[in-house]
Design an enzyme around this catalytic site. Sequence first.
Site, PDB file in Angstrom:
ATOM      1  N   GLU A 213       1.055  -1.167   0.191  1.00 51.68           N
ATOM      2  CA  GLU A 213      -0.329   0.341  -0.076  1.00 51.68           C
ATOM      3  C   GLU A 213       0.479   1.163   0.019  1.00 51.68           C
ATOM      4  O   GLU A 213       0.408   2.382  -0.041  1.00 51.68           O
ATOM      5  CB  GLU A 213      -1.138   0.067   1.307  1.00 51.68           C
ATOM      6  CG  GLU A 213      -2.418  -0.959   1.050  1.00 51.68           C
ATOM      7  CD  GLU A 213      -2.238  -2.581   0.925  1.00 51.68           C
ATOM      8  OE1 GLU A 213      -2.496  -2.720  -0.043  1.00 51.68           O
ATOM      9  OE2 GLU A 213      -1.167  -2.974   1.653  1.00 51.68           O
ATOM     10  N   THR A 270       3.580  -8.296  -2.495  1.00 59.88           N
ATOM     11  CA  THR A 270       4.449  -8.569  -1.086  1.00 59.88           C
ATOM     12  C   THR A 270       4.197  -9.962  -0.436  1.00 59.88           C
ATOM     13  O   THR A 270       2.712 -10.089  -0.934  1.00 59.88           O
ATOM     14  CB  THR A 270       4.077  -7.646  -0.175  1.00 59.88           C
ATOM     15  OG1 THR A 270       3.206  -7.120  -0.401  1.00 59.88           O
ATOM     16  CG2 THR A 270       5.509  -6.184   0.007  1.00 59.88           C
ATOM     17  N   ASN A 290      -0.942  -7.817  -3.298  1.00 64.82           N
ATOM     18  CA  ASN A 290      -1.803  -6.980  -4.561  1.00 64.82           C
ATOM     19  C   ASN A 290      -0.611  -6.044  -5.411  1.00 64.82           C
ATOM     20  O   ASN A 290       0.598  -5.916  -5.394  1.00 64.82           O
ATOM     21  CB  ASN A 290      -2.931  -5.849  -3.768  1.00 64.82           C
ATOM     22  CG  ASN A 290      -1.972  -5.025  -2.895  1.00 64.82           C
ATOM     23  OD1 ASN A 290      -1.936  -5.965  -1.356  1.00 64.82           O
ATOM     24  ND2 ASN A 290      -1.575  -3.685  -3.136  1.00 64.82           N
ATOM     25  N   ASP A 335      -7.160  -4.729  -5.346  1.00 64.93           N
ATOM     26  CA  ASP A 335      -6.369  -5.189  -4.009  1.00 64.93           C
ATOM     27  C   ASP A 335      -6.818  -6.381  -3.869  1.00 64.93           C
ATOM     28  O   ASP A 335      -6.890  -6.533  -2.427  1.00 64.93           O
ATOM     29  CB  ASP A 335      -6.265  -4.569  -3.007  1.00 64.93           C
ATOM     30  CG  ASP A 335      -6.280  -4.320  -1.563  1.00 64.93           C
ATOM     31  OD1 ASP A 335      -5.230  -5.223  -1.736  1.00 64.93           O
ATOM     32  OD2 ASP A 335      -6.598  -4.111  -0.242  1.00 64.93           O
ATOM     33  N   CYS A 630      -7.106   9.948   8.377  1.00 67.82           N
ATOM     34  CA  CYS A 630      -7.987   9.464   9.211  1.00 67.82           C
ATOM     35  C   CYS A 630      -8.839   8.549   9.500  1.00 67.82           C
ATOM     36  O   CYS A 630      -8.198   7.905  10.251  1.00 67.82           O
ATOM     37  CB  CYS A 630      -8.096  10.491  10.085  1.00 67.82           C
ATOM     38  SG  CYS A 630      -6.693  12.382  10.276  1.00 67.82           S
TER      39      CYS A 630
END
Length: 705
Positions: A213, A270, A290, A335, A630
């Site tokens: 990510e 990964t 992904n 993803d 956030c």
Amino acid sequence: MTTTMRSLACALLIGLLAACSRSGGDAESPKADAPAAKQVADIDGDDIVALADGGGDWLNYGRGYSEQRYSPLEQIKADNVGELGLAWSLDLDNKRGLQSTPLYHDGVLYATLAWSRAIAVDARSGKLLWQFDPQVEKVKGEQACCGVNNRGVALWKGKVYLGTLDGRLIALDAATGKPVWSVQTTDNSKPYTITGAPRVIKDKVIIGNGGAEFGVRGYFSAYDAETGKMLWRFYTVPGDPSKPYEHPELEAAAKTWNGDKYWEYGGGGTTWDAMAYDPELDLFYIGTGNGSPWNREMRSPGGGDNLYVSSILALRPDTGKLVWHYQVTPGDTWDFTATQHLILAELPMGETTRKVIMQAPKNGFFYVLDRETGELLSAEPYGKVTWATGVDLKTGRPIEAEGARYVTAPSVQWPSPLGAHNWQPMSYSPDTGLVYIPYQELAGIYSNEGKDFTFGLRGFNTGAGLADIVDLPAEFGSGALLAWDPVAQKEVWRAPRPVYWNGGTLATAGNLVFQGTATGQFEAYTADTGEKRWSYDVQSGVIAAPMSFEMDGEQYVVLMAGWGGAGALLGGGVTQAAGRQHTGRMLVFKLGGKATLPARAEPEPLTPPKAPDADEATLALGQKHYQHYCAVCHGAGAVGGGVLPDLRLLEPGVTDYFVAVVRDGALKPLGMPRYGDVFSDEEIAAIKMFIEQRAALTLAPPAGN
């Protein structure tokens, strides 16, 4: 809002812990009893292989090398599971989620906690024998996409092996918990993390990593179990083509990538979770993640399958040489990782029995492959899937739905980036022939970020707009314990869950399947028919998978209960189901157990604050920044998920503290990122007012009360 709650909220800004971050500080671990020197995990591959023929140990993440998570123990069975009771429990200073599956050998349980800590526990008494804290710097947590959790350890010849969030592989003395050696497996200046459990095969410790990510290049490595020397490394995606490829498989993979700078994005792929091993075929299997970024239009403009992202790989463990691969989602852009649990089994298919490898990855299709050749045998949807209409068995490729790739317009698709099945382990019973899947159903909103794309902390949302939803309804998403027939490729039974993001599963020879839930229940069902036979309130949402072992002629079932992970951070409906109170415990059950848990503390009723005096433009600005930076940790629409601080509980008027934390990084040592170079003071004030507005709206009592 009550005075007590306001005081708690003020303390939050000393402990704001990780406002808008994936981190937070836990208290120091409890003191351990002195360990017994003879309590060592002196096991090797023969011991793990022997588990296929029975035994009461649990020596590998999925019990044995096949990763079936099936216990042959049958003392606890469908007709007496109602007598199952708590033998003992151990309270843990763990506030960030427990994903570990404990291992058991010779009277000792070995497990991990958040922040990559390891413990050894006396299985008879529940006494802590030793504990190890690798002292991961809390700022590393902002590079962990989905929490600072850890899934477990490996055991081998008197050592306990542990991967850490900051990329170290550490060997501990099994008797004392003292470090024997430590190696840095990643470039710690880059956003790599380790949350998965290592595996040991033929004196080699194999470990992967996460971070796709945030823009990294995936790989996994094998280290000498005795010395920590690296023996080989396999990169899952090609690097800079102007430099020599590290191994020949990458030259072929590079032909499936496009563009003049795909390697600068990292590429992803990964390997952060799934592994298995067949000792007869001498093949090691691993699932890859992904693409990085998620959107293929960014990383590989013009298309391409982008090998070896979202793939199952089979390699020789001695050399790391690739034998075969199967790409679950070619050209992944959603993803849709293939890092979900891999299971080896022998299945009757036609007139023969096939050696297979099975996976229910994020993309919603259940795959059965010949594990010697990689041939696709079958693939069918095990839940709601709209991005593809099926899988072509001749080509092995999905049949994509029109518009699924969201190149020119946003697209709503099932599954979401959280997947129809995420990391929570499934299990397989050779008695019933069924696989038990922690299924979840929720949609993802995907959009092409184009030139606005950025990585990491400055832009975690790399293709999916799920976090842009402000008001997640209480019924947002759903889940189920799903019993799946891998031969007929159909559902046999299901136990519905009110929310998604539940725990992993365990199957046993007692015709039982166990699972913990987001709502804090630990349950047992008949494995063949799905009849619920037992439930226990563990007082916390559960994400980990249970295990079972035998000691002194008695069968035990163990669960690590502690809420956390990506679904918990997202908030919304999960929060409403799981409640605000969460504990971290190791719980051990046996027939006739009489121990009890302390009474659960009920949350204090909340009085909503007054809405802030802010215009629509200011609130819209605050919403934009909150949702982008956030929400991934503190919940969509500022509705916390019960893990990190719920920012709606902040005391009104503490603007100075809020600015010091968000702008100046006052809590960066605890993992709270500094946003002073991202936001102006006016933007920080807008974020705070948006949070206050959400508190006024969402903490209000229901109409008519």
